[in-house]
Design a protein around this motif. Structure first.
Motif, short mmCIF file in Angstrom:
data_model
loop_
_atom_site.label_atom_id
_atom_site.label_comp_id
_atom_site.label_asym_id
_atom_site.label_seq_id
_atom_site.Cartn_x
_atom_site.Cartn_y
_atom_site.Cartn_z
N ALA A 1 0.83 -1.20 0.00
CA ALA A 1 0.00 0.00 0.00
C ALA A 1 0.87 1.25 0.00
CB ALA A 1 -0.94 0.00 1.20
N GLU A 2 1.96 1.21 0.77
CA GLU A 2 2.86 2.37 0.80
C GLU A 2 3.55 2.54 -0.55
OE1 GLU A 2 6.73 3.82 3.36
OE2 GLU A 2 5.28 2.45 4.27
N HIS A 3 3.98 1.43 -1.14
CA HIS A 3 4.61 1.49 -2.45
C HIS A 3 3.61 2.02 -3.49
CE1 HIS A 3 6.94 0.41 -5.96
NE2 HIS A 3 5.89 -0.21 -6.44
N ASN A 4 2.37 1.57 -3.42
CA ASN A 4 1.33 2.02 -4.34
C ASN A 4 1.14 3.54 -4.23
OD1 ASN A 4 -0.98 1.53 -6.21
ND2 ASN A 4 -2.13 2.27 -4.46
N ALA A 5 1.10 4.06 -3.01
CA ALA A 5 0.93 5.50 -2.81
C ALA A 5 2.11 6.28 -3.39
CB ALA A 5 0.75 5.80 -1.32
N ALA B 1 -8.31 -1.74 -2.68
CA ALA B 1 -7.88 -2.27 -1.39
C ALA B 1 -6.68 -1.50 -0.86
CB ALA B 1 -7.55 -3.75 -1.52
N LEU B 2 -5.74 -1.21 -1.75
CA LEU B 2 -4.55 -0.46 -1.33
C LEU B 2 -4.91 0.99 -1.01
CD1 LEU B 2 -1.92 -1.89 -3.82
CD2 LEU B 2 -2.33 -2.55 -1.44
N GLU B 3 -5.83 1.56 -1.77
CA GLU B 3 -6.28 2.93 -1.49
C GLU B 3 -6.99 3.02 -0.15
OE1 GLU B 3 -5.74 5.84 -3.15
OE2 GLU B 3 -4.39 4.66 -4.41
N THR B 4 -7.71 1.97 0.21
CA THR B 4 -8.42 1.95 1.49
C THR B 4 -7.45 2.00 2.66
OG1 THR B 4 -10.20 0.68 0.49
CG2 THR B 4 -10.08 0.62 2.87
N LEU B 5 -6.26 1.48 2.48
CA LEU B 5 -5.26 1.47 3.55
C LEU B 5 -4.52 2.80 3.71
CD1 LEU B 5 -3.75 -2.09 3.08
CD2 LEU B 5 -5.17 -1.28 4.96
N ARG B 6 -4.76 3.73 2.83
CA ARG B 6 -4.04 5.00 2.90
C ARG B 6 -4.21 5.70 4.26
NH1 ARG B 6 -2.64 8.95 -1.64
NH2 ARG B 6 -3.11 7.09 -2.80
N PRO B 7 -5.44 5.81 4.82
CA PRO B 7 -5.56 6.45 6.14
C PRO B 7 -4.82 5.69 7.25
CG PRO B 7 -7.72 6.19 5.12
CD PRO B 7 -6.74 5.48 4.27
N VAL B 8 -4.68 4.38 7.09
CA VAL B 8 -3.93 3.59 8.07
C VAL B 8 -2.45 3.96 8.00
CG1 VAL B 8 -3.21 1.25 8.71
CG2 VAL B 8 -5.58 1.69 8.06
N LEU B 9 -1.93 4.06 6.78
CA LEU B 9 -0.52 4.41 6.59
C LEU B 9 -0.22 5.83 7.06
CD1 LEU B 9 0.07 2.86 3.08
CD2 LEU B 9 0.83 1.97 5.29
N GLN B 10 -1.20 6.72 6.95
CA GLN B 10 -1.03 8.11 7.37
C GLN B 10 -1.35 8.31 8.85
OE1 GLN B 10 -3.64 9.99 4.54
NE2 GLN B 10 -2.04 10.11 2.98
N ARG B 11 -1.56 7.20 9.57
CA ARG B 11 -1.84 7.19 11.01
C ARG B 11 -3.11 7.97 11.36
NH1 ARG B 11 1.80 4.64 9.32
NH2 ARG B 11 3.79 4.19 10.26
N GLN B 12 -4.06 8.00 10.42
CA GLN B 12 -5.35 8.65 10.65
C GLN B 12 -6.40 7.65 11.09
OE1 GLN B 12 -6.03 10.28 6.79
NE2 GLN B 12 -4.78 12.08 7.15
N ALA C 1 2.61 -5.81 12.94
CA ALA C 1 2.00 -4.48 12.94
C ALA C 1 2.96 -3.45 13.54
CB ALA C 1 0.69 -4.49 13.70
N ARG C 2 3.66 -3.83 14.61
CA ARG C 2 4.63 -2.90 15.21
C ARG C 2 5.81 -2.65 14.28
NH1 ARG C 2 3.08 -5.42 20.10
NH2 ARG C 2 1.86 -3.91 21.28
N GLU C 3 6.26 -3.70 13.62
CA GLU C 3 7.38 -3.56 12.68
C GLU C 3 7.01 -2.58 11.56
OE1 GLU C 3 9.70 -6.33 9.45
OE2 GLU C 3 9.14 -7.24 11.36
N LEU C 4 5.76 -2.61 11.13
CA LEU C 4 5.31 -1.70 10.08
C LEU C 4 4.92 -0.33 10.62
CD1 LEU C 4 3.18 -4.24 8.03
CD2 LEU C 4 5.44 -3.33 7.45
N GLY C 5 4.96 -0.16 11.95
CA GLY C 5 4.63 1.13 12.55
C GLY C 5 3.15 1.48 12.51
N LEU C 6 2.30 0.45 12.55
CA LEU C 6 0.86 0.68 12.44
C LEU C 6 0.22 0.87 13.80
CD1 LEU C 6 0.02 -2.11 9.84
CD2 LEU C 6 0.42 0.32 9.39
N GLU C 7 -0.82 1.69 13.84
CA GLU C 7 -1.69 1.76 15.01
C GLU C 7 -2.74 0.69 14.79
OE1 GLU C 7 -2.86 4.91 17.08
OE2 GLU C 7 -1.21 6.24 16.53
N PHE C 8 -2.90 -0.22 15.74
CA PHE C 8 -3.78 -1.35 15.50
C PHE C 8 -4.46 -1.81 16.78
CE2 PHE C 8 0.15 -3.07 16.97
CZ PHE C 8 -0.13 -4.27 17.60
#
Length: 192
Positions: free
Chosen positions: A1-5, A26-37, A57-64
């Motif tokens: 998703a990050e690569h796609n953005a 699907a990758l576009e839907t993950l954009r707010p997750v990657l932006q920590r929104q 999830a921690r390795e990828l720096g995600l809030e989950f």
């Protein structure tokens, strides 16, 4: 998703000499997750996968947060080590009706334990000081929610914990605690 953005942003700046990157909803839907929104809900589907899901999830720096598999009672230390809230479905497996009493001999001890401990899973998580939100997710018949909630209360979940898990905790996990989750002046009051 990050690569796609990054690829789409690069194409917007330099479209010459290459084709447009394919659109992937699907990758576009993950954009707010990657932006920590937006917080990502991960459904590990087993008690052992809780640890792996949390580490990735921690390795990828995600809030989950995690969706309970209903088996966390098997390894509560892994759920506690994840250190995040759990969304706990109140869909407990029902013991089947056996035509003959001897048919019960064919049921494994592990299956008997799973039927017995299912209603206690929310209480086990709370005993580990894990924040929980209860949900109807996975229920084939939503009319069984109250009956299953009563089972969870009978198996150790306190009424205060259940009330919070149905009101204030979900509102906070969704970032809506200023508007929902409590009955106060200026907030919508949806009482049933």
């Amino acid at each position: 998703a990050e690569h796609n953005a990054l690829d789409r942003a690069d194409f917007a700046q330099r479209p010459d000499g290459r084709g447009r990157p394919p659109f992937n909803p699907a990758l576009e839907t993950l954009r707010p997750v990657l932006q920590r929104q937006l917080r990502l809900a991960i459904e590990p589907r087993s008690a052992l996968m809780v640890d792996r899901a949390a580490r990735v999830a921690r390795e990828l720096g995600l809030e989950f947060l995690l969706v309970s598999s209903g088996q966390e009672w098997r390894r509560p230390e892994l759920a506690q080590a994840a250190g995040v809230p759990f969304i706990v479905p109140v869909n407990f497996p029902a013991a089947p009706k056996m035509p003959e009493d001897d048919d019960w001999n064919a049921v494994s001890l592990d299956q008997l334990r799973a039927w017995d401990w299912a209603a206690e899973n929310a209480a086990v998580l709370r005993k580990q000081s894990i924040e929980i939100a209860l949900t109807t997710f996975g229920l084939s018949d939503r009319k069984t929610f109250r009956k299953n909630l009563r089972l969870a209360l009978d198996r150790g979940l306190t009424e205060d914990e259940a009330l919070a898990a149905l009101t204030t905790v979900p509102a906070r996990l969704c970032g809506l605690e200023k508007k929902f989750g409590a009955i106060e002046p200026g907030r919508p009051a949806n009482l049933t």
